[in-house]
Design an enzyme around this catalytic site. Structure first.
Site, PDB file in Angstrom:
ATOM      1  N   ARG A 117       0.842  -1.186   0.000  1.00 21.83           N
ATOM      2  CA  ARG A 117       0.000   0.000   0.000  1.00 21.83           C
ATOM      3  C   ARG A 117       0.886   1.248   0.000  1.00 21.83           C
ATOM      4  NH1 ARG A 117      -4.994   1.627  -1.418  1.00 21.83           N
ATOM      5  NH2 ARG A 117      -6.128   2.727   0.222  1.00 21.83           N
ATOM      6  N   THR A 388      -9.021   0.358 -10.396  1.00 26.18           N
ATOM      7  CA  THR A 388      -8.206  -0.556  -9.634  1.00 26.18           C
ATOM      8  C   THR A 388      -8.316  -1.771 -10.516  1.00 26.18           C
ATOM      9  OG1 THR A 388      -8.888   0.399  -7.545  1.00 26.18           O
ATOM     10  CG2 THR A 388      -8.237  -1.891  -7.465  1.00 26.18           C
ATOM     11  N   THR A 406      -3.814  -0.782  -7.477  1.00 26.85           N
ATOM     12  CA  THR A 406      -4.607   0.362  -7.895  1.00 26.85           C
ATOM     13  C   THR A 406      -3.800   1.633  -8.004  1.00 26.85           C
ATOM     14  OG1 THR A 406      -6.619   1.610  -7.353  1.00 26.85           O
ATOM     15  CG2 THR A 406      -5.219   1.033  -5.513  1.00 26.85           C
ATOM     16  N   ASP A 430      -7.770   8.212   0.100  1.00 27.23           N
ATOM     17  CA  ASP A 430      -8.361   7.175   0.952  1.00 27.23           C
ATOM     18  C   ASP A 430      -8.184   7.417   2.447  1.00 27.23           C
ATOM     19  OD1 ASP A 430      -9.419   5.838  -1.152  1.00 27.23           O
ATOM     20  OD2 ASP A 430      -8.038   4.156  -1.120  1.00 27.23           O
ATOM     21  N   SER A 459      -7.677   0.806   2.912  1.00 30.17           N
ATOM     22  CA  SER A 459      -8.126   0.369   1.590  1.00 30.17           C
ATOM     23  C   SER A 459      -9.348  -0.536   1.716  1.00 30.17           C
ATOM     24  CB  SER A 459      -6.996  -0.415   0.922  1.00 30.17           C
ATOM     25  OG  SER A 459      -7.459  -1.047  -0.240  1.00 30.17           O
ATOM     26  N   SER A 460     -10.126  -0.607   0.646  1.00 28.07           N
ATOM     27  CA  SER A 460     -11.239  -1.565   0.597  1.00 28.07           C
ATOM     28  C   SER A 460     -10.909  -2.771  -0.268  1.00 28.07           C
ATOM     29  CB  SER A 460     -12.489  -0.901   0.017  1.00 28.07           C
ATOM     30  OG  SER A 460     -12.875   0.164   0.828  1.00 28.07           O
ATOM     31  N   GLY A 480     -13.234  -1.228  -7.388  1.00 31.69           N
ATOM     32  CA  GLY A 480     -14.526  -0.587  -7.141  1.00 31.69           C
ATOM     33  C   GLY A 480     -14.609   0.222  -5.867  1.00 31.69           C
ATOM     34  N   GLY A 481     -13.456   0.643  -5.310  1.00 29.85           N
ATOM     35  CA  GLY A 481     -13.502   1.447  -4.093  1.00 29.85           C
ATOM     36  C   GLY A 481     -14.249   0.702  -3.001  1.00 29.85           C
TER      37      GLY A 481
HETATM   38  O1  DON Z   1      -7.854   1.075  -1.899  1.00 29.72           O
HETATM   39  C1  DON Z   1      -9.012   1.358  -2.125  1.00 29.72           C
HETATM   40  O2  DON Z   1      -9.928   0.927  -1.496  1.00 29.72           O
HETATM   41  C2  DON Z   1      -9.331   2.277  -3.283  1.00 29.72           C
HETATM   42  N1  DON Z   1      -8.264   3.200  -3.508  1.00 29.72           N
HETATM   43  C3  DON Z   1      -9.595   1.462  -4.474  1.00 29.72           C
HETATM   44  C4  DON Z   1     -10.066   2.324  -5.607  1.00 29.72           C
HETATM   45  C5  DON Z   1     -10.832   1.587  -6.590  1.00 29.72           C
HETATM   46  O3  DON Z   1     -11.063   0.428  -6.474  1.00 29.72           O
HETATM   47  C6  DON Z   1     -11.350   2.378  -7.701  1.00 29.72           C
HETATM   48  N2  DON Z   1     -11.889   1.464  -8.657  1.00 29.72           N
HETATM   49  N3  DON Z   1     -12.552   0.983  -9.247  1.00 29.72           N
END
Ligand code: DON
Length: 580
Positions: A117, A388, A406, A430, A459-460, A480-481
């Site tokens: 990360r 991501t 990501t 984040d 992070s997710s 997908g955040g």
């Molecule tokens: O680490 C995370 O949770 C986010 N930065 C991920 C971002 C993400 O998945 C955007 N995408 N589709």
């Protein structure tokens, strides 16, 4: 088992209402079953006993499968795939970002997890984003972790020479590759949307020679990226974190208002961590641990759902969708309350236990949505984009890799360090930016994920390996955040509870609830296929948002009967299963 049935009231109008509701529910379940029966998988299933790579990019899956063919293991293949994605999927494939890798070694050793990360630079401060004026593209960049993480995994588990794993990406960047439709339209959109002076280098690197939009089949060559990758190929981590690449990044920061220095880069270190473990209906879960919230939150939701039984044909029933949303919002509340970088914040374990889940489950009203605000507890309440990427790898000897990495937003900060040829992340997004401000829009201001120098942002991401009878059964994950966790949840439950194949579970429409905003976000496909269910859920107090798509969960199922790897290719962007 917690009793999840409401009492039917005995007065006759209520009995009539109950009968009417039962009739509607039966009709909806039947409709759902019919919709499911009519649904055809989007991809033919690829099967292999010799291993497989499933990713969003054909050339990257091929690069990983070629390593498997040359006798490399799943970690070798994952490293080659990750570098190849940095060349062939610039929206999220990266060396300027970070991520997580979960490995099942398959040789009797316990599973391993690698945390690469990004970190906040040393000059970062807790309040640096409180004032909107401070939120520039360059200040959003975290110290990248990908090269360090891939090198650490290679040192611990790799078998092939490092150079052989990076070289395919060098060639893809130098010689170019044909853009597929997804890449062509994503890059063209990116360029139109990125107009400021801070994006001038992005245009120099990605503009189509001769002008105009990129089209499917056009060839993208990235000579600066090829040179950056050559330095990584030839000098390992030092080829990124020291010398020319590090200096290019630091110079880019100085040219604008960024704060990353060559010292920040030289000090970056990926970490090996203990994976977090859970169980669900007899299956074992091997997931990424903090600073990733994905594993613990996924386990928390599954622990809550385990208190209820689901019939195989109940996948799309209002009851199932209600329970999913209720379990999601409770686990996301705990995510906000407890999770952050474990090097900076003590993370308790009680909140992802089966006992805690039983308590949450008892509080679920089967006939009404619980307002998210009533779940806040001691969190004081005040008044994300695609990209991501996740890929899954297995080899022929039982080693499995789930890797999600990501740039945070699509194409990250859209900042390219002048001369380096790759996009830098905007992962500082984040952190919890506004201390104390947790509100109904989804902003979180709780302490564990406040910004601090040297800290990793929460992070997710949720790279996950599911075991059955102690053996790998499913390798999955998604972009997908905050939706990532719920995408992974629905792939897993689709297979375990509702008997779907990996491809069907990946294809199926998805929903998302993240505590705040207090809404179920559902894919357009869900609204189309299950409009009656939406109506019933709205009657129970849920509100809905609609999104075009959620996640991109490239997965591999390991068929316990044949031992073969079977593909689950997500159709939402593009993707390919490659085999040696
Ligand atoms: O680490 C995370 O949770 C986010 N930065 C991920 C971002 C993400 O998945 C955007 N995408 N589709």
């Amino acid at each position: 088992m917690f009793d999840d049935h409401t009492d039917v009231p005995s007065s006759s109008p209520s009995r009539f209402r109950a009968a009417a509701v039962a009739f509607t529910l039966a009709a909806v379940i039947l409709q759902g079953a019919l919709a499911q029966a009519q649904h055809r998988p989007t991809h033919d299933i690829v099967k292999s006993s010799r291993g497989m790579v499933v990713s969003v990019s054909g050339p990257a899956s091929d690069a990983g499968a070629a390593v498997l063919k040359q006798g490399g293991n799943a970690v070798d293949a994952a490293i080659a795939t990750a570098f190849a994605l940095a060349a062939t999927y610039p929206a999220a494939g990266n060396i300027g970002g970070g991520g997580f890798m979960v490995v099942w070694p398959g040789d009797g050793r316990p599973p391993m997890a690698f945390d690469f990360r990004e970190k906040a630079p040393a000059a970062a401060t807790q309040e640096m984003f409180v004032n909107p004026a401070g939120r520039s593209a360059h200040r959003r960049v975290g110290v990248p972790g990908t090269v360090s993480g891939l090198a650490l995994a290679h040192e611990k588990l790799g078998t092939k020479p490092w150079k052989e794993l990076v070289d395919p990406a060098v060639k893809l960047a130098a010689n170019g590759f044909e853009l597929d439709q997804a890449n062509a339209s994503q890059i063209s959109e990116l360029l139109k949307d990125s107009t400021g002076p801070e994006h001038a280098e992005l245009h120099r690197v990605f503009d189509k020679p001769g002008g105009g939009d990129w089209k499917t089949g056009d060839r993208l060559q990235q000579p600066d990226l090829a040179r950056s990758l050559e330095r990584v190929r030839d000098r390992g981590v030092d080829g990124f974190y020291k010398g020319e690449t590090a200096e290019l990044i630091a110079a880019e920061m100085k040219r604008f208002d960024g704060i990353i220095t060559t010292e920040d880069l030289a000090n970056y270190q990926a970490k090996q961590r203990e994976p977090v473990r859970g169980t669900y209906r007899g299956y074992d879960l091997v997931c990424m641990s903090p600073p990733c919230s994905g594993g613990i939150t996924l386990i928390s939701i599954l622990n809550i759902l385990e208190n209820f039984e689901f019939a195989r044909d109940e996948r799309w029933s209002p009851r199932t969708m209600h329970l999913f949303a209720e379990a999601m919002k409770r686990a996301y509340r705990d995510r906000a309350r407890y999770l952050g970088d474990p090097d900076f914040t003590e993370i308790p374990t009680h909140f992802y236990s089966k006992e805690h889940a039983r308590e949450w489950a008892k509080g679920i009203d089967l006939s009404r949505a619980t307002p998210s605000s009533t779940l806040a507890g001691d969190i004081k309440l005040a008044g994300e984009s695609e990209h991501t990427t996740h890929f899954s790898v297995v080899d022929g000897k039982g080693m499995c890799v789930a890797l999600t990495y990501t740039l945070e937003s699509s194409f990250g900060s859209r900042v390219v360090a002048k001369g380096a040829g790759f996009i830098l992340n905007d992962e500082m997004n984040d952190f919890n930016w506004m201390p104390g401000v947790t509100d109904s829009t989804g902003r979180i201001g709780t302490a564990p994920n406040l910004l601090a120098p040297g800290k990793r942002m929460l992070s997710s991401m949720c790279p996950t390996i599911v075991l059955k009878d102690g053996k790998p059964w499913l390798v999955t994950g998604s972009p997908g955040g905050r939706t990532i966790i719920n995408t992974v949840l629905q792939v897993i439950t689709g297979m375990i509870d509702f008997g779907l194949t990996a491809q069907e579970a990946v294809d199926a429409p998805r929903i998302h609830h993240q505590w705040f905003p207090d809404k179920i976000r559902a894919e357009a496909k869900f609204h189309q296929q299950h409009a009656d269910v939406v109506k019933i859920l709205e009657g129970m107090g849920h509100t809905f948002d609609r999104v075009a798509r959620q996640g991109d969960a490239h997965s591999i199922w390991l068929n316990p009967e044949t031992g073969d790897a079977e593909s689950g290719i997500d159709p939402r962007i593009s993707g390919k299963a490659s085999i040696p």
